[in-house]
Design a protein around this motif. Structure first.
Motif, PDB file in Angstrom:
ATOM      1  N   VAL A  82       7.747  11.651  -2.419  1.00 14.59           N
ATOM      2  CA  VAL A  82       8.362  10.380  -2.796  1.00 14.59           C
ATOM      3  C   VAL A  82       7.721   9.947  -4.115  1.00 14.59           C
ATOM      4  CG1 VAL A  82       8.875   8.001  -2.132  1.00 14.59           C
ATOM      5  CG2 VAL A  82       8.625   9.732  -0.361  1.00 14.59           C
ATOM      6  N   VAL A 120      -4.567   5.081  -5.412  1.00 18.81           N
ATOM      7  CA  VAL A 120      -3.698   5.483  -4.297  1.00 18.81           C
ATOM      8  C   VAL A 120      -4.522   5.544  -3.008  1.00 18.81           C
ATOM      9  CG1 VAL A 120      -2.163   7.283  -3.415  1.00 18.81           C
ATOM     10  CG2 VAL A 120      -2.150   6.756  -5.845  1.00 18.81           C
ATOM     11  N   HIS A 150       8.962   7.120  -6.729  1.00 24.18           N
ATOM     12  CA  HIS A 150       9.995   6.145  -7.060  1.00 24.18           C
ATOM     13  C   HIS A 150      10.249   6.049  -8.564  1.00 24.18           C
ATOM     14  CE1 HIS A 150      11.463   1.987  -7.778  1.00 24.18           C
ATOM     15  NE2 HIS A 150      12.276   2.345  -6.823  1.00 24.18           N
ATOM     16  N   HIS A 180       0.132   6.415 -10.337  1.00 21.23           N
ATOM     17  CA  HIS A 180      -1.091   5.650 -10.089  1.00 21.23           C
ATOM     18  C   HIS A 180      -2.259   6.627  -9.970  1.00 21.23           C
ATOM     19  CE1 HIS A 180       1.151   1.989  -9.604  1.00 21.23           C
ATOM     20  NE2 HIS A 180       1.895   2.519  -8.651  1.00 21.23           N
ATOM     21  N   ALA A 219      -5.344   2.017  -1.888  1.00 32.11           N
ATOM     22  CA  ALA A 219      -4.155   1.323  -1.382  1.00 32.11           C
ATOM     23  C   ALA A 219      -3.734   1.880  -0.022  1.00 32.11           C
ATOM     24  CB  ALA A 219      -3.009   1.457  -2.386  1.00 32.11           C
ATOM     25  N   GLY A 247       0.831  -1.213   0.000  1.00 30.15           N
ATOM     26  CA  GLY A 247       0.000   0.000   0.000  1.00 30.15           C
ATOM     27  C   GLY A 247       0.858   1.254   0.000  1.00 30.15           C
ATOM     28  N   PHE A 248       1.888   1.242   0.823  1.00 31.28           N
ATOM     29  CA  PHE A 248       2.790   2.395   0.827  1.00 31.28           C
ATOM     30  C   PHE A 248       3.599   2.460  -0.468  1.00 31.28           C
ATOM     31  CE2 PHE A 248       1.642   2.700   5.236  1.00 31.28           C
ATOM     32  CZ  PHE A 248       1.678   4.062   5.457  1.00 31.28           C
ATOM     33  N   GLY A 249       3.851   1.287  -1.071  1.00 32.70           N
ATOM     34  CA  GLY A 249       4.532   1.258  -2.371  1.00 32.70           C
ATOM     35  C   GLY A 249       3.723   1.997  -3.428  1.00 32.70           C
ATOM     36  N   VAL A 250       2.399   1.827  -3.403  1.00 31.47           N
ATOM     37  CA  VAL A 250       1.532   2.554  -4.346  1.00 31.47           C
ATOM     38  C   VAL A 250       1.653   4.065  -4.082  1.00 31.47           C
ATOM     39  CG1 VAL A 250      -0.857   2.963  -5.064  1.00 31.47           C
ATOM     40  CG2 VAL A 250      -0.074   0.640  -4.619  1.00 31.47           C
ATOM     41  N   LEU A 251       1.632   4.437  -2.812  1.00 32.59           N
ATOM     42  CA  LEU A 251       1.753   5.857  -2.448  1.00 32.59           C
ATOM     43  C   LEU A 251       3.087   6.423  -2.941  1.00 32.59           C
ATOM     44  CD1 LEU A 251       0.625   8.292  -0.811  1.00 32.59           C
ATOM     45  CD2 LEU A 251       1.781   7.359   1.183  1.00 32.59           C
ATOM     46  N   PHE A 252       4.147   5.602  -2.887  1.00 31.62           N
ATOM     47  CA  PHE A 252       5.470   6.053  -3.316  1.00 31.62           C
ATOM     48  C   PHE A 252       5.679   5.895  -4.818  1.00 31.62           C
ATOM     49  CE2 PHE A 252       7.065   4.529   1.113  1.00 31.62           C
ATOM     50  CZ  PHE A 252       6.480   5.628   1.705  1.00 31.62           C
ATOM     51  N   ASN A 253       4.614   5.505  -5.527  1.00 30.74           N
ATOM     52  CA  ASN A 253       4.635   5.363  -6.989  1.00 30.74           C
ATOM     53  C   ASN A 253       5.633   4.315  -7.481  1.00 30.74           C
ATOM     54  OD1 ASN A 253       3.528   6.022  -9.494  1.00 30.74           O
ATOM     55  ND2 ASN A 253       5.128   7.517  -9.934  1.00 30.74           N
ATOM     56  N   PHE A 254       5.685   3.181  -6.820  1.00 26.65           N
ATOM     57  CA  PHE A 254       6.444   2.051  -7.350  1.00 26.65           C
ATOM     58  C   PHE A 254       5.656   1.461  -8.518  1.00 26.65           C
ATOM     59  CE2 PHE A 254       8.659   2.194  -3.345  1.00 26.65           C
ATOM     60  CZ  PHE A 254       9.867   1.577  -3.571  1.00 26.65           C
ATOM     61  N   LEU A 266       5.965  -3.492  -6.799  1.00 23.03           N
ATOM     62  CA  LEU A 266       5.030  -3.592  -5.663  1.00 23.03           C
ATOM     63  C   LEU A 266       5.051  -4.998  -5.062  1.00 23.03           C
ATOM     64  CD1 LEU A 266       1.908  -1.564  -6.841  1.00 23.03           C
ATOM     65  CD2 LEU A 266       3.519  -0.973  -5.038  1.00 23.03           C
ATOM     66  N   ALA A 307      -3.532   0.031   3.451  1.00 22.24           N
ATOM     67  CA  ALA A 307      -2.259   0.015   4.192  1.00 22.24           C
ATOM     68  C   ALA A 307      -2.478   0.457   5.639  1.00 22.24           C
ATOM     69  CB  ALA A 307      -1.236   0.919   3.509  1.00 22.24           C
TER      70      ALA A 307
END
Lengths: 155, 261
Positions: free
Chosen positions: B84, B128, B86, B123, B131, A22-29, A34, B135
């Motif tokens: 952030v 987002v 990535h 995304h 997710a 979930g945090f990966g989505v927020l960080f745009n991975f 993901l 989370a």
């Protein structure tokens, strides 16, 4: 050695994976990354839970969990490429003690009321604050030390 | 107008310095560590044929000094809000590596930066929010919320994230934003958890604001200090404390509103 509660371990690993992804989505991975974030989150929470089950402190368990995530990210450098460190970091995000910090501040607010109830309030607030600082430091050090020692720090 | 060779050289140096600074600025705004930022800017500068003499990255601005032949110039650029991202971070790193191999002009590098900023995928907002809500709820389970509070934390966290992106686009100060989001998410999660009959309302309120936990800046702060950049590391650590302080104010207000101890 304390027995392992497998259901609890699975529970922690599963929700560690969900939180990390979930945090990966927020960080745009990207989507592929993901899955790696989820795996890193599951691993980190598995190791931390096993440590806590053995009556380690939260700080020690978080440190060993972060070291494990960082070492694995370095071992899987071929498929992960230079994003290994970022994946390990995302995996450790579910271990960041944000709720403790909130409770520490709220505890500190209780201390500053005109008539604080008892000394236990002060002790609890200080305990939470120290716990946040030491756990954050443990996670940061645990992520950084393997990356420095293994010298896989390519751009 | 006749071209003065020294002035022309300065103009070329300036273009190269600004291109290197742009890459560095985007890397900082995407959450990269200072060592990576300096590496990226140096690769771009060297790939365009100049030698970076010095780089300094602060929280709000950065400078580069480049040298070529007998000429040296120093340029500065401000840095926007830290976040952030990535995929953009790694797209910039790949571009820096490409530039370092030579064969690109400054104009091509600038055009490529524009292209990457515009086209690097993000995304969608709904994904987002979904997710992040999930989370937060998962984070809540790790903290010990009961199943009755799972849904309320999911909704509170998700709506909090949607509001965060809306307010961010409107340029609201990031610390004020942390307080507003914390209040909104904790109020929604707390009220819904109580209605659902949860016995862990307090924990649910805490879990719903974990989307605000600045985990990346917190670990970057330490790494920056370890890498020899204590000023940036300290600035990041202070910003982490500020975000958490404002977020706690929001939770405190929500607890006061709901009468939660």
């Amino acid at each position: 050695m304390a027995p392992v509660d497998w259901m609890h371990l699975l529970h922690q690993a599963f929700f560690g994976a969900v939180a990390a992804a979930g945090f990966g989505v927020l960080f745009n991975f990207g989507l592929k990354a993901l899955a790696w974030c989820a795996a890193a989150g599951a691993l980190a929470l598995c190791v931390r839970t096993l440590g806590l089950d053995q009556h380690w402190s939260l700080e020690a368990a978080s440190f060993v969990a972060a070291v494990s995530a960082s070492i694995c990210a370095n071992l899987f450098r071929r498929p992960l490429g230079p994003r290994g460190n970022a994946v390990a970091l995302a995996g450790c995000i579910p271990m960041v003690p944000g709720a403790f910090f909130g409770q520490a501040i709220l505890g500190a607010l209780a201390v500053t009321t005109p008539h604080p109830e008892n000394a236990a309030v002060i002790l609890t607030a200080i305990e939470y604050l120290l716990r946040v600082l030491f756990t954050l430091a443990a996670i940061g050090a645990g992520l950084a030390i393997p990356a420095y020692l293994l010298k896989h720090r390519e751009f | 107008m006749t071209d003065d060779p020294v002035r022309l050289k300065h103009r070329e140096l300036e273009k190269i310095a600004m291109a290197a600074l742009r890459v560095a600025r985007i890397l900082v705004e995407c959450g990269a560590r200072v060592r990576v930022v300096h590496q990226g800017a140096s690769l771009v500068a060297r790939g365009l044929g100049v030698e970076p003499v010095g780089l300094r990255t602060g929280y709000a601005s950065q400078e580069i000094t480049v040298h070529s032949g007998g000429n040296t110039i120093t340029r500065m650029m401000t840095i926007g809000p830290h976040g952030v991202n990535h995929r953009l971070d790694h797209a910039m790193r790949r571009l820096a590596v490409r530039v370092s191999k030579g064969g690109m002009t400054v104009e091509e590098v600038e055009a490529e930066i524009d292209h990457l900023v515009k086209t690097t995928p993000r995304h969608p907002l709904w994904l987002v929010s979904l997710a992040v809500g999930l989370a937060c709820a998962a984070f809540g389970r790790l903290l010990g919320i009961d199943w009755l509070a799972f849904g309320p934390v999911f909704v509170g966290g998700g709506l909090g994230q949607a509001l965060r992106m809306y307010l961010h686009r409107r340029g609201v100060n990031s610390y004020v934003l942390a307080a507003v989001i914390a209040f909104t998410a904790a109020s929604i999660a707390g009220a819904s958890a109580r209605l659902a009959g949860s016995t862990t309302t307090n924990l649910a309120m805490m879990a719903s604001i974990l989307l605000l936990v600045p985990g990346v800046p917190a670990t970057n702060a330490q790494t920056d200090i370890m890498d020899g950049y204590p000023s940036m590391g300290s600035a990041r650590a202070v910003s982490v404390l500020m975000v958490m302080g404002f977020a706690t104010c929001g939770v405190w207000l929500a607890e006061a509103l709901l009468g939660v101890q």
